[in-house]
Write an enzyme that holds these catalytic residues in place. Structure first.
Site, PDB file in Angstrom:
ATOM      1  N   LYS A 198      23.547  58.377  45.018  1.00 56.00           N
ATOM      2  CA  LYS A 198      24.482  57.613  44.178  1.00 56.00           C
ATOM      3  C   LYS A 198      23.939  56.195  43.996  1.00 56.00           C
ATOM      4  O   LYS A 198      23.459  55.583  44.961  1.00 56.00           O
ATOM      5  CB  LYS A 198      25.859  57.581  44.845  1.00 56.00           C
ATOM      6  CG  LYS A 198      26.942  56.907  44.013  1.00 56.00           C
ATOM      7  CD  LYS A 198      28.306  56.992  44.687  1.00 56.00           C
ATOM      8  CE  LYS A 198      29.396  56.350  43.853  1.00 56.00           C
ATOM      9  NZ  LYS A 198      30.735  56.423  44.475  1.00 56.00           N
ATOM     10  N   SER A 237      34.457  58.485  41.762  1.00 57.59           N
ATOM     11  CA  SER A 237      33.385  57.833  41.063  1.00 57.59           C
ATOM     12  C   SER A 237      32.003  58.479  41.269  1.00 57.59           C
ATOM     13  O   SER A 237      31.081  58.179  40.510  1.00 57.59           O
ATOM     14  CB  SER A 237      33.295  56.375  41.522  1.00 57.59           C
ATOM     15  OG  SER A 237      32.968  56.288  42.897  1.00 57.59           O
ATOM     16  N   SER A 253      36.483  59.235  46.048  1.00 57.38           N
ATOM     17  CA  SER A 253      35.327  59.305  45.149  1.00 57.38           C
ATOM     18  C   SER A 253      34.240  60.290  45.547  1.00 57.38           C
ATOM     19  O   SER A 253      33.320  60.529  44.765  1.00 57.38           O
ATOM     20  CB  SER A 253      34.703  57.912  44.991  1.00 57.38           C
ATOM     21  OG  SER A 253      35.488  57.117  44.142  1.00 57.38           O
TER      22      SER A 253
END
Lengths: 488, 93
Positions: free
Chosen positions: A79, A154, A178
């Site tokens: 990420k 996210s 997330s």
């Protein structure tokens, strides 16, 4: 034998160990898939092919020397919130679109030490603020199960990378859901560890009392391998935990925690009015019961205020953390400022997107004179009540079973004009975050061709229970082996 | 209806917004604050605020220098630097 991109990490590791496959070959396989599908899915912000192939060659050499761990030579996606030295680290924001990190996060350093191969940095909601991956400066991400639907957020890019077979493993971060919600929307597994289990050093801050890094993968066993590497005390993170249980050390060698039938609590507040997911959750309960698990209803009476509390505290912490972006030392800088205040204000206004500004303003409101006690401190008090609910429940049961999200993935654009409706997506995940507990999202069924996720929650530092129960569940189900069509 | 002074909040947050976006931003914030106000119904008398979910305080370390700031590395990629200093608009006349 499944395709390489559908093979669990343990299987890939065995092929590498047997010499039937090299890490360079494996890495090329995933890089080719990324090149093929990135245009449609937009799962990555940055792909790092040269570094990946160099890391893979080094991993192959390490294996030949007999110095390999299960992750040596295994490609993974990261990420874009973790700082990676000399690699663009954007956090999904225009503010950091030009930021090349001068240092490495502890989590990614540990993954690199284990010999894993970085494929690239994945797309995400800007500064991890979002539940649909639509707030990224680098464009939204398509859900491989239905390209018109969101992947969740996210950590949406990481979830899509795993679901579409662009990477066998990925890192995510979870502040209010997330890791878990995008895992549920994309039909993969995701683990949010206990607060403090994984170092936050070098993980770009959103809400410091909530942020936690963790693993995302197709199955629980792979989560365990990555958690074992990511977790552990770090003096560079003042909130890092020094818990270092034997089962955690075992994970690093590929040994999963021992499974024994547990008592599962079903919090009644999470099942009231549950729609299409109810049948899948009911079936999951029966799977556990058939294995000898006991199931009983429990109550978490302060569930309803969790969303308000979360959006006060996360906003307040974000407004403080994001004050560092002033256009001077790093990040976006406005052109031709006429004074310092103008430099600050225009750099920030140009660099942040609408959702980030909304949350900064919400947090600023909660922290401003006259509202601090009524909002910020009130939220901190209710936060304690939310945690006490969980601790009370864990006096009677070992783990909890809940839905991960209110339903399956929604369509792109469906909620972007209604921030309050978007925030409700986090209704089952924010209470866990506020309490600092570990939780695991597992695929548990489908509705209208889209995956559904369920959430297992454990007491602080009992990820071993989650992994053991998750492994039991995935032994008796095949939801985690289902693949979206069209990405072969 | 919640009373939002958007200009004041923008000033505190060092942000600006075009006039055309302000009414929508205010409406969104009002709805968010109304949603947040639902927590006011919870009785919290005698409950201590919780800042850390593990109820822990910052760990102390020996008062010794352990790291050196590498200014050269940190300023790489920033074109608004001169002799190790960051260049900003004049702040003193």
């Amino acid at each position: 034998m499944p395709a390489l991109h559908h093979t669990p990490v343990a299987g890939l590791s065995a092929l590498l160990t047997a010499g039937e496959l090299s890490s360079v070959e494996l890495t090329r396989h995933f890089l080719d898939r990324i090149e093929r599908y990135q245009g449609e899915l937009n799962a990555f912000i940055t792909v790092t092919p040269e570094r990946a192939l160099a890391d893979a060659a080094a991993a192959d050499a390490r294996r030949r020397q007999g110095d390999a761990s299960p992750l040596t030579g295994i490609p993974y996606a990261c990420k874009d919130i973790f700082c990676t030295r000399d690699v663009l680290t954007t956090c999904g924001s225009k503010m950091l679109a030009n930021f090349v990190a001068p240092y490495e996060s502890t989590a990614t350093a540990r993954i690199a030490d284990a010999g894993a191969v970085l494929l690239g940095k994945t797309n995400m909601d800007e500064f991890a603020m979002g539940s649909s991956n639509e707030s990224s400066f680098f464009g939204s991400v398509g859900n491989p199960w239905n390209i018109d639907c969101v992947p969740g957020g996210s950590s949406g890019g990481s979830a899509v990378a795993v679901a579409a077979g662009l990477a066998p493993l990925a890192t995510g971060t979870d502040t209010g859901g997330s890791i878990r919600q995008p895992a549920a929307f994309c039909g993969i597994s995701g683990l949010k560890p206990t607060y403090g289990r994984v170092s936050r050093y070098g993980m770009i801050a959103f809400a410091s009392s909530l942020d936690q890094g963790g693993p995302m993968a197709r199955g629980v066993e792979d989560l365990g391998l990555l958690l074992g590497v990511m977790a552990g005390f770090d003096a560079a993170d003042s909130t890092s935990s020094d818990a270092n249980e034997d089962w955690l050390a075992g994970l690093r060698e590929g040994r999963m925690p021992a499974a024994e039938p547990l008592t599962i609590g079903l919090p009644k507040e999470y099942f009231d009015g549950l729609g299409a997911a109810a049948a899948s959750l009911d079936e999951a309960r029966r799977v556990f019961e058939a294995r000898g698990y006991r199931v009983r209803e429990v109550s978490l009476p302060h569930t309803e205020p969790a969303i308000p509390v979360y959006y006060v505290l996360a906003g307040a912490e974000a407004s403080a953390n994001l004050s560092r972006y002033d256009g001077i030392r790093f990040g976006h800088r406005a052109d031709n400022p006429h004074d310092v205040r103008d430099l600050y204000v225009r750099s920030r206004s140009e660099g942040f997107g609408a959702e980030v500004k909304r949350r900064i303003l919400t947090g600023t409101y909660a922290l401003s004179v006259g509202y601090y006690e009524a909002y910020y401190q009130k939220a901190q008090r209710v936060r304690r009540l939310i945690q006490q609910d969980f601790l009370r429940a864990f006096g009677d049961v070992d783990i909890l079973l809940t839905p991960t999200a209110p339903g399956a993935a929604f369509r792109r654009g469906e909620l972007t004009r209604d921030p309050v409706a978007m925030y409700q997506q986090d209704v089952y995940t924010t209470p866990v975050s506020l309490a600092g507990l570990p939780a695991l999202s597992l695929p548990c069924g489908f509705v209208d061709g889209l995956p559904l996720g369920m959430q297992l929650i454990a007491p602080h530092f009992r990820e071993d229970r989650l992994l053991a129960a998750g492994l039991d569940f995935q032994h008796d189900t095949d939801w985690h082996h289902r693949h979206p069509e069209g990405w072969q | 209806m919640t009373d939002i002074d958007l200009n004041h909040l923008l000033h505190l947050a060092a942000l600006d917004m075009p006039a055309t976006e302000r009414s929508l931003a205010t409406a969104d914030l009002e709805r968010i604050i109304e949603m947040i106000d639902r927590m006011q119904r919870v009785t919290t008398d005698g409950v201590l605020p919780m800042a850390n979910p593990l109820d822990r305080t910052q760990r102390l370390r020996p008062d010794a220098v352990t790291e050196q700031v590498n200014r050269t590395v940190f300023q790489q990629g920033n074109e608004h630097v001169h002799d190790g200093y960051y260049i900003v608009p004049r702040v003193v006349d």
